[in-house]
Design a protein around this motif. Structure first.
Motif, mmCIF file in Angstrom:
data_model
loop_
_atom_site.group_PDB
_atom_site.id
_atom_site.type_symbol
_atom_site.label_atom_id
_atom_site.label_comp_id
_atom_site.label_asym_id
_atom_site.label_seq_id
_atom_site.Cartn_x
_atom_site.Cartn_y
_atom_site.Cartn_z
ATOM 1 N N GLY A 350 34.926 80.284 58.569
ATOM 2 C CA GLY A 350 36.018 81.131 59.030
ATOM 3 C C GLY A 350 35.801 81.613 60.447
ATOM 4 N N LEU A 351 34.542 82.015 60.744
ATOM 5 C CA LEU A 351 34.236 82.486 62.094
ATOM 6 C C LEU A 351 34.459 81.377 63.118
ATOM 7 N N ALA A 352 34.018 80.162 62.760
ATOM 8 C CA ALA A 352 34.208 79.038 63.671
ATOM 9 C C ALA A 352 35.694 78.799 63.918
ATOM 10 N N THR A 353 36.484 78.788 62.830
ATOM 11 C CA THR A 353 37.931 78.605 62.958
ATOM 12 C C THR A 353 38.533 79.669 63.860
ATOM 13 N N GLU A 358 41.400 81.287 68.590
ATOM 14 C CA GLU A 358 41.638 82.236 69.678
ATOM 15 C C GLU A 358 41.644 81.525 71.027
ATOM 16 N N VAL A 359 40.761 80.523 71.178
ATOM 17 C CA VAL A 359 40.704 79.803 72.455
ATOM 18 C C VAL A 359 41.954 78.936 72.629
ATOM 19 N N ALA A 372 46.180 74.672 66.961
ATOM 20 C CA ALA A 372 45.420 75.876 66.630
ATOM 21 C C ALA A 372 45.979 76.542 65.384
ATOM 22 N N LEU A 373 47.307 76.646 65.346
ATOM 23 C CA LEU A 373 47.947 77.271 64.180
ATOM 24 C C LEU A 373 47.645 76.478 62.911
ATOM 25 N N THR A 374 47.730 75.137 63.033
ATOM 26 C CA THR A 374 47.470 74.287 61.870
ATOM 27 C C THR A 374 46.068 74.508 61.333
ATOM 28 N N ALA A 548 43.477 88.117 65.762
ATOM 29 C CA ALA A 548 44.286 86.942 65.421
ATOM 30 C C ALA A 548 45.673 87.410 64.980
ATOM 31 N N ARG A 549 46.706 86.931 65.647
ATOM 32 C CA ARG A 549 48.068 87.326 65.311
ATOM 33 C C ARG A 549 48.948 86.088 65.180
#
Lengths: 595, 595
Positions: A350-353, A358-359, A372-374, A548-549
């Protein structure tokens, strides 16, 4: 005909007179001997109820205690109801007036400027701070001010969260002060005064709640109840204005299109920085402005935490005893492996994702954004789906397990469950709004389909997780009575005797001395499940808490419900969601220990 | 050392075993002998609590009863908590999903049409109706399904109001059906199906609540709790859509200026009547359309009433006994004169003002309109000011009077007080929003000054009236024991004896045989005050209930908060205000009888 009154001991230790309304209470060794206190108190209950039918019917457990026993000796019910009513009215009036003011400032920024709202907040914060100091002095002076501390109130995660978010709020205030000092030559002084007062308020309140969150106050009940409701009202108003400010900020400068922002909102935004001609007197201004908006979410969380704690304290005013003995559990990971390891994998993945998301989502390329969203949706879906499956298994095990429910009303526990359920509504709201939007616009494209699937899974996960946690908290804990005192051994013997004579199992019967035997498979599985859920909830907390939004990065919400509505839904719902995850982590830890 | 357990009679009549979790309960003559039931029950409490400390600490009064006694004999706490949780989740999910749908239909009328929302409502109403029939069959078949009826639930004003508003809702549905039959050739069939289903729902629900509002159901608790929460959810959704529909209607066709209505809302309004090309097949159509919009407020009230009753029933599921004996009071106006006469004068003057206002405010002349508003505000101000003064006097008398408070937790009473407080929030909201608007725009002109004064006075009146009613309801009633039974006489004797021996006055001591003596001045004054307030509340109920909307006739609210916001505030707040006034009338009647 079979009637027995069991275990009425120690009547002589109590000096109670049951004629009419007045009760007298001599020394009760609650503090000195916590082991026996529980029994003494239930004896009082029995006595109160036995006496009650001379005219006073049906006191509830908690209230009967608070009526029967008071530090001052004679105590009338009148003042209690009066103080509940008064403090309730205080909260209601302040919050409704505040709503009107904030609505005015949103819909008519020319007549109700942010100065007015901030002035209102200052007028709330100063009396609150004064009351907190007054409270400190009062309880410090009188020895009997706090006879009893509610061990369940103000748990460490709540106090820790309060301090963490409090520090962030303080930094936000410093940035605000720095910013408005730059505008001091042309903007109103309220703009500087507000963050200064807010910083003082945050400092005093954090100190106050850290020390006193567990107090069950006996003195000055009317003033204390009103003071607590005042601080609840203040925190709710701070929360409301922070949500509004953040929403307006996002509405005026949305990341994508600006088409939906209405005239009045633009006026508001410019008004909040003073006149348009007003310029900052030093160059670093804009950095401060950007920085403090990033800290808003922490301030929102801070207000929620403080509100919850003030409410619990308010409920505890005048409470003298709790007949729920805290059980001692030791934390160890001896018997579990799969759960924690699985949870850690989920956490790290999860942290990696989160970092990748975010990037990539900040990129200008539409394709990279969608990728990114996917990734974000898929990672979350897998997590949430795993959690749902595991939780359902846990619920099934609860059904199989014949462990007794902890009977008896535990007010703090009910409050805790209420807060959990209430906080979950935020996440529910965001999910259901997403579901309706995606379904109404028609599911075309992978991103939307994933968004829909994630929302549906989240609803399912929230439902079963709530059931799992509530069931888990309500079970009688497995006692590992290494520290079994003489008294509890006596009780156990008594219980065994009862069992023999009646053939029915009592809860006390479960006290056994199982020191180092391996756990039975059901308990082991429950521990594994709790550990896994705990770690998964941490990652579901980290992502929204640290920015994350996807609700705004994916344009579907803003397209479907106009921008203002969607911003309001997300900004109200998400902070509750974050609160919910933290609360879940703490509750799951308790479930882990109890299993 | 002074300890006594008073009046533990009749233990032999109860067959209770206190070992562990299971309680058995043989016949209890609650129905047969209401006079002695109160005492029996408090004895049970005493017993339960005396036994409780064998392991089950601190049950509350109500819950202990519901755990201890059940018709089936053995009863486990498990199913209860499960059904509470399940029904709570049901309500939460339905309402949040409904919110999302309604928001979608407001903000995106193209994708979420009113057909979707109506389909959702139909999907809620049909299961609710089926459940109500199922409930009827279940309770009809089993003798022990309802052991006890809560005499405080479903009072006559609530049931009367339900029928009255239900009839209006039915007429509205008939009009709707007639209207949409005209559009049948070009509009969706859901438009006709919805009012048909709603009419059936209204009929069945009114019948159901009329007969069963007082039931404390014992059988099928899980299904019953879920069914009640489903009907609560359905009513809340009907309320929400009705409020939204009415607000949109007002927004699209406001009486004054149309400047604020946004694009999407216009789309919605035209969509709700089908396509713009769709024309009605017969000429009387427009009459029906106008007519049914006038009936919306009654439908909104109906939903609120039904929601309140469903909630009270839900709270009462599984409740077996109530230790609050209903007191018999006779209504007579012998000792009071000034109050009722004053109240009648206010009532008649109010009615006259109302007629004048309604005629004049519809006029096109601006001056006549302002004159109407001025008269309305002045008449209301005088009424509210008189009420405030009189109520303050009443509160002072309560302080002077040394009448005992009815101790003991009465769940229905708390619920009642909660509903009163909750309903008053509607009126508070409208008043505070008005105050903020007038103050922010600056008080210029008589009309605005009067509006401000009226709002401030209303806030004060609501506060003191709530205090007066709650205090009044919580006092021990003055017993006029013309029908004193042998049992209560025995109790009185016992009480006198106790008093003599202990020197403390017991509440029972107030039982005296004062048949025709004139009332003491404090009681007389309290009766006068209650009578005056009762009649004044009636006129304050009549005006908004029958269509006075100064909030829209005076343009200040719509000017200050944009049109949509103000319409939402008023349309949510006013129906609660109307509910509050009816509730106050009923409560004041009770206070009158008790004084």
């Amino acid at each position: 005909m079979d009637f027995r009154v069991l275990h009425i001991h120690d009547f002589n230790e109590l000096n109670l007179s049951f004629n009419g309304l007045f009760f007298q209470h001599s020394k009760m060794s609650v503090k000195d001997d916590p082991e026996s206190a529980g029994v003494q108190i239930s004896t009082v209950h029995a006595g109160v109820h036995a006496g009650a039918h001379a005219g006073l019917h049906g006191l509830t457990g908690q209230r009967s205690a608070s009526i029967a026993l008071s530090s001052g000796g004679v105590w009338q019910d009148k003042s209690s109801s009066w103080s509940w009513m008064l403090s309730g009215f205080l909260l209601m009036n302040v919050v409704i007036l505040g709503c009107a003011l904030v609505s005015g400032s949103v819909f008519n920024a020319l007549q109700v400027t942010s100065d007015h709202v901030q002035f209102f907040l200052i007028a709330l914060m100063i009396p609150t701070v004064v009351w907190m100091i007054f409270y400190k002095v009062c309880t410090f002076r009188e020895d009997e001010a706090v006879l009893y501390k509610d061990v369940h109130a103000g748990p460490v995660w709540l106090r820790g969260g309060l301090v963490l978010f409090g520090v962030c709020s303080l930094i936000m205030d410093v940035f605000k002060i720095a910013l408005y000092v730059g505008y001091a030559h042309c903007d109103s002084p309220v703009k500087i005064a507000f963050p200064v007062v807010q910083a003082i308020f945050t400092l005093v309140q954090t100190y106050f709640l850290w020390l006193h969150a567990r107090d069950c106050v006996q003195v000055q009940r009317i003033i204390t109840r009103c003071g607590l409701m005042l601080s609840l009202a203040t925190n709710l108003m701070v929360w409301m204005t922070a949500v509004t400010d953040e929403s307006l900020h996002q509405t005026v400068y949305p990341s994508g299109n600006v088409s939906h922002s209405s005239h009045s909102l633009t006026v508001r935004a410019s008004a909040s920085n003073g006149d348009n001609n007003c310029e900052c007197s030093y160059p670093a201004c804009s950095i401060f402005e950007d920085a403090y908006y990033y800290l808003y979410p922490f301030n929102i969380e801070y207000s929620l935490f403080a509100s919850a704690m003030a409410y619990v304290m308010w409920k505890n005013v005048g409470r003298v005893v709790d007949d729920h003995q805290p059980h001692e559990h030791r934390f160890h990971l001896r018997d579990v492996l799969v759960g924690p390891v699985g949870g850690l994998v989920v956490l790290v993945a999860g942290l990696a994702t989160f970092v990748v998301y975010e990037v990539d989502v900040a990129s200008d390329e539409q394709q990279k954004k969608e990728a990114a969203l996917t990734i974000y949706y898929i990672a979350n879906m897998v997590t949430v789906a795993l959690m749902t499956g595991v939780t359902v298994a846990g619920c099934v095990i609860y059904r199989l397990e014949r462990r007794e429910h902890a009977l008896g009303k535990n007010p703090t526990r009910s409050l805790d469950v209420g807060l959990l359920m209430g906080a979950s509504m935020g996440q529910f709201t965001v999910s259901y709004f997403t579901i309706v939007a995606v379904l109404a616009l028609g599911v075309d494209g992978t991103v939307n389909a994933l968004n829909l699937a994630l929302s549906v899974l989240t609803v399912a996960e929230l439902l079963v997780q709530n059931v799992f946690i509530i069931e888990g908290l309500r079970r009688e804990p497995h006692h590992e009575s290494r520290r079994a005192s003489v008294f509890s051994n006596l009780l156990a013997l008594q219980a065994q005797e009862d069992r023999r004579s009646s053939g029915v199992l009592t809860p006390r019967g479960s006290i056994t001395v199982t020191a180092h035997k391996p756990l039975p498979w059901k308990r082991k599985l429950l521990k594994e499940i709790s550990a896994f859920l705990l770690l998964s909830n941490i990652i579901l907390w980290i992502m929204p808490a640290f920015g994350a939004r996807p609700q705004f990065d994916n344009p579907i919400g803003t397209d479907f419900y106009q921008f203002n509505m969607w911003v309001a839904v997300v900004n109200v719902g998400l902070p509750f969601g974050i609160f919910y995850r933290m609360h879940s982590v703490a509750s799951l830890f308790e479930v882990y220990l109890k299993s």
